[in-house]
Scaffold this motif. Structure first.
Motif, mmCIF file in Angstrom:
data_model
loop_
_atom_site.group_PDB
_atom_site.id
_atom_site.type_symbol
_atom_site.label_atom_id
_atom_site.label_comp_id
_atom_site.label_asym_id
_atom_site.label_seq_id
_atom_site.Cartn_x
_atom_site.Cartn_y
_atom_site.Cartn_z
ATOM 1 N N ALA A 105 0.833 -1.211 0.000
ATOM 2 C CA ALA A 105 0.000 0.000 0.000
ATOM 3 C C ALA A 105 0.866 1.258 0.000
ATOM 4 C CB ALA A 105 -0.929 0.001 1.216
ATOM 5 N N ILE A 106 1.951 1.226 0.735
ATOM 6 C CA ILE A 106 2.853 2.387 0.773
ATOM 7 C C ILE A 106 3.470 2.616 -0.606
ATOM 8 C CG2 ILE A 106 5.044 3.238 1.725
ATOM 9 C CD1 ILE A 106 4.268 1.766 4.348
ATOM 10 N N VAL A 107 3.945 1.556 -1.243
ATOM 11 C CA VAL A 107 4.571 1.678 -2.570
ATOM 12 C C VAL A 107 3.567 2.207 -3.589
ATOM 13 C CG1 VAL A 107 5.553 0.341 -4.483
ATOM 14 C CG2 VAL A 107 6.371 -0.027 -2.158
ATOM 15 N N LEU A 108 2.336 1.660 -3.581
ATOM 16 C CA LEU A 108 1.329 2.124 -4.541
ATOM 17 C C LEU A 108 0.935 3.580 -4.281
ATOM 18 C CD1 LEU A 108 -0.954 -1.021 -4.835
ATOM 19 C CD2 LEU A 108 0.596 -0.091 -6.568
ATOM 20 N N THR A 109 0.863 3.976 -3.028
ATOM 21 C CA THR A 109 0.519 5.372 -2.705
ATOM 22 C C THR A 109 1.617 6.313 -3.170
ATOM 23 O OG1 THR A 109 -0.781 4.667 -0.804
ATOM 24 C CG2 THR A 109 -0.063 6.966 -0.842
ATOM 25 N N VAL A 110 2.854 5.973 -2.890
ATOM 26 C CA VAL A 110 3.975 6.818 -3.326
ATOM 27 C C VAL A 110 4.035 6.872 -4.849
ATOM 28 C CG1 VAL A 110 6.506 6.979 -3.369
ATOM 29 C CG2 VAL A 110 5.323 6.512 -1.218
ATOM 30 N N ALA A 111 3.830 5.730 -5.499
ATOM 31 C CA ALA A 111 3.845 5.716 -6.969
ATOM 32 C C ALA A 111 2.726 6.580 -7.535
ATOM 33 C CB ALA A 111 3.696 4.280 -7.481
ATOM 34 N N HIS A 135 1.645 9.953 -11.156
ATOM 35 C CA HIS A 135 0.206 9.741 -11.313
ATOM 36 C C HIS A 135 -0.176 9.286 -12.723
ATOM 37 C CE1 HIS A 135 -4.062 10.199 -10.688
ATOM 38 N NE2 HIS A 135 -4.121 10.985 -11.747
ATOM 39 N N ARG A 136 0.285 9.997 -13.724
ATOM 40 C CA ARG A 136 -0.107 9.674 -15.102
ATOM 41 C C ARG A 136 0.413 8.312 -15.554
ATOM 42 N NH1 ARG A 136 -2.419 14.222 -17.203
ATOM 43 N NH2 ARG A 136 -1.560 16.227 -16.571
ATOM 44 N N ALA A 137 1.607 7.959 -15.146
ATOM 45 C CA ALA A 137 2.179 6.674 -15.567
ATOM 46 C C ALA A 137 1.550 5.488 -14.839
ATOM 47 C CB ALA A 137 3.687 6.685 -15.327
ATOM 48 N N VAL A 138 1.168 5.682 -13.590
ATOM 49 C CA VAL A 138 0.675 4.587 -12.762
ATOM 50 C C VAL A 138 -0.845 4.425 -12.846
ATOM 51 C CG1 VAL A 138 0.565 3.763 -10.374
ATOM 52 C CG2 VAL A 138 2.625 4.832 -11.206
ATOM 53 N N GLU A 139 -1.547 5.488 -13.211
ATOM 54 C CA GLU A 139 -3.017 5.472 -13.222
ATOM 55 C C GLU A 139 -3.610 4.323 -14.042
ATOM 56 O OE1 GLU A 139 -6.776 6.514 -12.085
ATOM 57 O OE2 GLU A 139 -4.896 7.326 -11.326
ATOM 58 N N PRO A 140 -3.132 4.024 -15.268
ATOM 59 C CA PRO A 140 -3.717 2.899 -16.018
ATOM 60 C C PRO A 140 -3.545 1.555 -15.303
ATOM 61 C CG PRO A 140 -2.431 4.291 -17.481
ATOM 62 C CD PRO A 140 -2.175 4.781 -16.094
ATOM 63 N N LEU A 141 -2.387 1.339 -14.706
ATOM 64 C CA LEU A 141 -2.159 0.098 -13.968
ATOM 65 C C LEU A 141 -3.090 0.011 -12.760
ATOM 66 C CD1 LEU A 141 -0.581 -2.487 -13.268
ATOM 67 C CD2 LEU A 141 1.021 -1.020 -12.010
ATOM 68 N N LEU A 142 -3.195 1.105 -12.008
ATOM 69 C CA LEU A 142 -4.077 1.112 -10.841
ATOM 70 C C LEU A 142 -5.537 0.924 -11.248
ATOM 71 C CD1 LEU A 142 -2.484 3.915 -8.643
ATOM 72 C CD2 LEU A 142 -2.291 1.454 -8.373
ATOM 73 N N ARG A 143 -5.921 1.472 -12.365
ATOM 74 C CA ARG A 143 -7.289 1.300 -12.841
ATOM 75 C C ARG A 143 -7.561 -0.166 -13.208
ATOM 76 N NH1 ARG A 143 -10.605 5.252 -13.437
ATOM 77 N NH2 ARG A 143 -9.058 6.902 -13.623
ATOM 78 N N ARG A 144 -6.582 -0.825 -13.857
ATOM 79 C CA ARG A 144 -6.744 -2.249 -14.182
ATOM 80 C C ARG A 144 -6.826 -3.098 -12.909
ATOM 81 N NH1 ARG A 144 -2.857 -1.179 -18.183
ATOM 82 N NH2 ARG A 144 -1.280 -2.291 -16.982
ATOM 83 N N ILE A 145 -5.967 -2.793 -11.932
ATOM 84 C CA ILE A 145 -6.007 -3.519 -10.658
ATOM 85 C C ILE A 145 -7.359 -3.309 -9.982
ATOM 86 C CG2 ILE A 145 -5.041 -3.593 -8.319
ATOM 87 C CD1 ILE A 145 -2.302 -2.983 -9.575
#
Length: 183
Positions: free
Chosen positions: A127-133, A138-148
């Motif tokens: 959770a800490i890693v995903l929050t920091v990422a 934000h723009r690079a990680v958002e598609p991955l987080l949306r799929r998850i």
């Protein structure tokens, strides 16, 4: 005449004799029943997940969507918060089990504290890693987080069933092993 001393009993032989029933046996039997009931609950949750497949999102998903979009009422947000608190209490069981194992181990206070801190770090690190990422990229990680998020939304009920089933199996097997070994 020689003294009649009994030969020392090997340490392992005490396990060969059946031990008298323990005063804790009703608790262990209750734990077996609780474990089996938890396993039955997991099948019920799994069946509910199968019935929900292909249907529109359930009430919890609708509450969550309204809360995330800001279009929900205060009552809906409060209901979602209460549900989240109940889930938090249920998912606290592995933490309590880890604390029990650490407390039951023959560890010094500094080692027990370090072990508990390490356990907490391992459990919160994703959770800490995903929050920091998300905060930094934000723009690079958002598609991955949306799929998850989409995958978790689709599979939450099934995952909950498997988790509850695993907890039930551990509860029941632990109690059966203790009943057989300790009496």
């Amino acid at each position: 005449m020689c003294c009649s001393r009994r030969a020392p009993t090997p340490r392992w032989s005490r396990y060969a004799r059946p031990s008298p029933p323990s005063h804790r046996s009703p608790l262990k039997i209750g734990q077996v029943i609780a474990g089996l009931a938890t396993i039955v609950l997991s099948y019920w949750l799994e069946a509910g997940a199968r019935r929900q497949e292909g249907r529109p999102p359930g009430r919890v998903q609708r509450w969550r969507a309204r809360a995330m979009s800001g279009s929900g009422s205060a009552g809906a947000l409060t209901s979602l918060a209460v549900l989240a608190a109940l889930v938090e209490v249920a998912t606290m069981l592995p933490y309590l089990a880890a604390v029990g194992l650490i407390a039951g181990a023959d560890l010094t206070w500094p080692v027990a504290g370090a072990t508990l801190a390490g356990y907490c770090l391992v459990m919160t690190l994703p959770a800490i890693v995903l929050t920091v990422a998300r905060l930094t990229a934000h723009r690079a990680v958002e598609p991955l987080l949306r799929r998850i998020n989409d995958w978790l939304t689709r599979n939450t009920a099934r995952l909950l069933g498997w988790t509850v089933g695993g907890i039930g199996i551990v509860l029941a097997l632990n109690a059966v092993a203790r009943l057989l070994l300790e009496g």
